[in-house]
Write a protein that holds these residues in place. Sequence first.
Motif, PDB file in Angstrom:
ATOM      1  N   LYS A  46      18.223   8.130  61.302  1.00 26.00           N
ATOM      2  CA  LYS A  46      19.477   7.833  61.807  1.00 26.00           C
ATOM      3  C   LYS A  46      20.590   8.822  61.086  1.00 26.00           C
ATOM      4  N   LYS A  47      21.452   9.111  62.120  1.00 26.87           N
ATOM      5  CA  LYS A  47      22.436  10.321  61.619  1.00 26.87           C
ATOM      6  C   LYS A  47      23.624   9.582  61.260  1.00 26.87           C
ATOM      7  N   LYS A  48      24.236   9.662  60.060  1.00 26.99           N
ATOM      8  CA  LYS A  48      25.590   8.648  59.386  1.00 26.99           C
ATOM      9  C   LYS A  48      26.807   9.630  59.301  1.00 26.99           C
ATOM     10  N   TYR A  49      26.531  10.942  59.322  1.00 26.95           N
ATOM     11  CA  TYR A  49      27.641  11.806  59.416  1.00 26.95           C
ATOM     12  C   TYR A  49      27.596  12.843  60.455  1.00 26.95           C
ATOM     13  N   ASN A  50      28.793  13.118  61.009  1.00 22.88           N
ATOM     14  CA  ASN A  50      29.108  14.284  61.969  1.00 22.88           C
ATOM     15  C   ASN A  50      28.697  15.738  61.054  1.00 22.88           C
ATOM     16  N   ILE A  51      29.065  15.767  59.867  1.00 23.41           N
ATOM     17  CA  ILE A  51      29.054  16.958  59.219  1.00 23.41           C
ATOM     18  C   ILE A  51      28.671  16.746  57.676  1.00 23.41           C
ATOM     19  N   LEU A  52      27.625  17.802  57.478  1.00 17.56           N
ATOM     20  CA  LEU A  52      27.497  17.977  56.056  1.00 17.56           C
ATOM     21  C   LEU A  52      28.109  19.226  55.427  1.00 17.56           C
ATOM     22  N   VAL A  53      28.854  19.139  54.154  1.00 17.42           N
ATOM     23  CA  VAL A  53      29.347  20.296  53.503  1.00 17.42           C
ATOM     24  C   VAL A  53      28.843  20.711  52.433  1.00 17.42           C
ATOM     25  N   THR A  54      28.125  21.868  51.999  1.00 15.45           N
ATOM     26  CA  THR A  54      27.572  22.148  50.574  1.00 15.45           C
ATOM     27  C   THR A  54      27.494  23.562  50.405  1.00 15.45           C
ATOM     28  N   PHE A  55      28.077  24.193  49.552  1.00 10.34           N
ATOM     29  CA  PHE A  55      27.962  25.554  49.044  1.00 10.34           C
ATOM     30  C   PHE A  55      27.443  25.849  47.831  1.00 10.34           C
ATOM     31  N   LYS A 111      17.204  16.742  50.912  1.00 11.58           N
ATOM     32  CA  LYS A 111      16.761  16.707  52.269  1.00 11.58           C
ATOM     33  C   LYS A 111      16.944  15.373  52.928  1.00 11.58           C
ATOM     34  N   LYS A 112      17.442  14.549  52.235  1.00  8.81           N
ATOM     35  CA  LYS A 112      17.835  13.123  52.858  1.00  8.81           C
ATOM     36  C   LYS A 112      19.411  13.193  53.456  1.00  8.81           C
ATOM     37  N   GLU A 113      20.189  14.153  52.385  1.00  9.60           N
ATOM     38  CA  GLU A 113      21.370  14.245  52.864  1.00  9.60           C
ATOM     39  C   GLU A 113      21.559  15.206  54.074  1.00  9.60           C
ATOM     40  N   ILE A 114      20.755  16.016  54.242  1.00  6.77           N
ATOM     41  CA  ILE A 114      20.624  16.820  55.315  1.00  6.77           C
ATOM     42  C   ILE A 114      20.439  16.423  56.666  1.00  6.77           C
ATOM     43  N   GLU A 115      19.399  15.418  56.553  1.00  9.22           N
ATOM     44  CA  GLU A 115      18.542  14.632  57.515  1.00  9.22           C
ATOM     45  C   GLU A 115      19.766  13.693  58.078  1.00  9.22           C
ATOM     46  N   LYS A 116      20.713  13.201  57.233  1.00  7.59           N
ATOM     47  CA  LYS A 116      21.629  12.271  57.776  1.00  7.59           C
ATOM     48  C   LYS A 116      22.636  12.656  58.589  1.00  7.59           C
ATOM     49  N   CYS A 117      22.911  14.335  58.635  1.00 11.72           N
ATOM     50  CA  CYS A 117      24.047  14.716  59.341  1.00 11.72           C
ATOM     51  C   CYS A 117      23.648  15.448  60.739  1.00 11.72           C
ATOM     52  N   GLU A 118      24.608  15.511  61.666  1.00  7.99           N
ATOM     53  CA  GLU A 118      24.461  16.157  62.783  1.00  7.99           C
ATOM     54  C   GLU A 118      24.563  17.646  62.727  1.00  7.99           C
ATOM     55  N   PHE A 119      25.325  18.144  62.062  1.00  5.92           N
ATOM     56  CA  PHE A 119      25.608  19.673  61.922  1.00  5.92           C
ATOM     57  C   PHE A 119      26.101  19.950  60.203  1.00  5.92           C
ATOM     58  N   GLY A 120      25.598  20.995  59.678  1.00 10.65           N
ATOM     59  CA  GLY A 120      25.753  21.466  58.514  1.00 10.65           C
ATOM     60  C   GLY A 120      26.817  22.978  58.332  1.00 10.65           C
ATOM     61  N   PHE A 121      27.445  22.660  57.025  1.00 16.30           N
ATOM     62  CA  PHE A 121      27.939  24.076  56.836  1.00 16.30           C
ATOM     63  C   PHE A 121      27.631  24.340  55.469  1.00 16.30           C
ATOM     64  N   CYS A 122      27.215  25.782  55.022  1.00 22.47           N
ATOM     65  CA  CYS A 122      26.560  25.978  53.840  1.00 22.47           C
ATOM     66  C   CYS A 122      26.987  27.343  53.455  1.00 22.47           C
ATOM     67  N   SER A 123      26.723  27.876  52.424  1.00 25.41           N
ATOM     68  CA  SER A 123      26.682  29.196  52.305  1.00 25.41           C
ATOM     69  C   SER A 123      25.529  29.822  52.380  1.00 25.41           C
ATOM     70  N   GLN A 147      29.724  32.864  50.549  1.00 29.31           N
ATOM     71  CA  GLN A 147      30.177  32.831  49.269  1.00 29.31           C
ATOM     72  C   GLN A 147      30.528  34.437  48.581  1.00 29.31           C
ATOM     73  N   ASN A 148      29.388  35.253  48.701  1.00 36.83           N
ATOM     74  CA  ASN A 148      29.334  36.493  48.313  1.00 36.83           C
ATOM     75  C   ASN A 148      28.999  37.559  49.423  1.00 36.83           C
ATOM     76  N   ASN A 149      29.436  38.748  48.896  1.00 37.37           N
ATOM     77  CA  ASN A 149      29.010  39.786  50.116  1.00 37.37           C
ATOM     78  C   ASN A 149      27.450  40.056  50.437  1.00 37.37           C
ATOM     79  N   HIS A 150      26.717  39.709  49.394  1.00 34.02           N
ATOM     80  CA  HIS A 150      25.201  39.942  49.480  1.00 34.02           C
ATOM     81  C   HIS A 150      24.483  38.848  50.512  1.00 34.02           C
ATOM     82  N   GLN A 151      25.446  37.647  50.898  1.00 33.50           N
ATOM     83  CA  GLN A 151      25.043  36.905  51.490  1.00 33.50           C
ATOM     84  C   GLN A 151      24.932  37.065  53.176  1.00 33.50           C
ATOM     85  N   ILE A 152      26.006  38.353  53.023  1.00 29.60           N
ATOM     86  CA  ILE A 152      26.320  38.769  54.549  1.00 29.60           C
ATOM     87  C   ILE A 152      24.912  39.068  55.389  1.00 29.60           C
TER      88      ILE A 152
END
Length: 317
Positions: free
Chosen positions: A142-151, A211-223, A243-248
């Motif tokens: 069951k979703k608890k959050y609209n968005i999970l933010v983790t970088f 895993k538990k944190e991601i499962e509880k969200c509808e959408f995520g923002f990460c690097s 975060q860094n150019n190598h992630q482009i």
Amino acid sequence: IFRCINLAKKLKRHKIHFLIEDYGSVKKILKNNEFLNISTIKSGISLDEDIKQSIKFIQKNQIQILIVDKYKTKKRYLSEMKKIIPIIYISDLNLINYPCDILVNGFIGYRNKIIKNENQIMLLGPKFQILNSQFSKQKEVKKKYNILVTFGGFDESKIVEYFLESLSFIPTKLKIRCILGPASKNSQKIQNIQKDSHHSISIIHHTNNMKKEIEKCEFGFCSGGITSYEFATLNVPFAIIIQNNHQILTANEWEKRKISIKIGLPTKKNQIKLIKLLEKISKNNIPKLSKYNLIDGLGTNRIIKNIENLLSDKYQI
């Protein structure tokens, strides 16, 4: 560091040593995961001194296998180590030409395959991405959050602040879960935004169950690091703020497959793109992204098999 922890947990029947450059939090993370044989070398050490101290450590502790997972590892370092000990090298960039016995590269841009040469085996593609074993099991939550933010473990570009500032342009209340990272501080700016915002913002430093944190969200923002593979494994739609150019390159590959949305580097121009996406999410118009079925969470087990074979001087595919 979390990739190495995931591997080390599967190798616990062996004696595990960690030799690290610690910029502030790694030793604590390792101890929290019950690894106690931890040695440090000076941060920012020269290549020659790094080689010298590594060889000394290997000989003193009678190390049988060396696993290297370090950003911008020099090939000369690997070449010198390979003269005295079998090496596994872990990379996630679009590069595979490294002197080592086993190369592990779970980069999204590679097709899943094993390449065996005379003196090397390459484990390529997201099938060999090193995730926590929790990600091999999936269930509806069951979703608890609209968005999970983790970088990541250390938010060096202060993307959390950048993201939270963008929320002020979104009138509809959102429920946000924010993981700062164990090496990041809950700055006064973050605290002020959390206090004054009309959004519901829950902030934690770290989690033992991503895993538990991601499962509880509808959408995520990460690097563009390992967390992007975790979102994809659980088929939770996500966007990447780099975060860094190598992630482009990684972000481009995810977007090309229509699995993720690339926001880009945290610039003022890209903030407009971020705000537009947040507006859509606030209106329950969450982007429908393609599902990704090439990661099953079992990559660590496949790599461990090859490490065990290397320990017994055998390669078995």
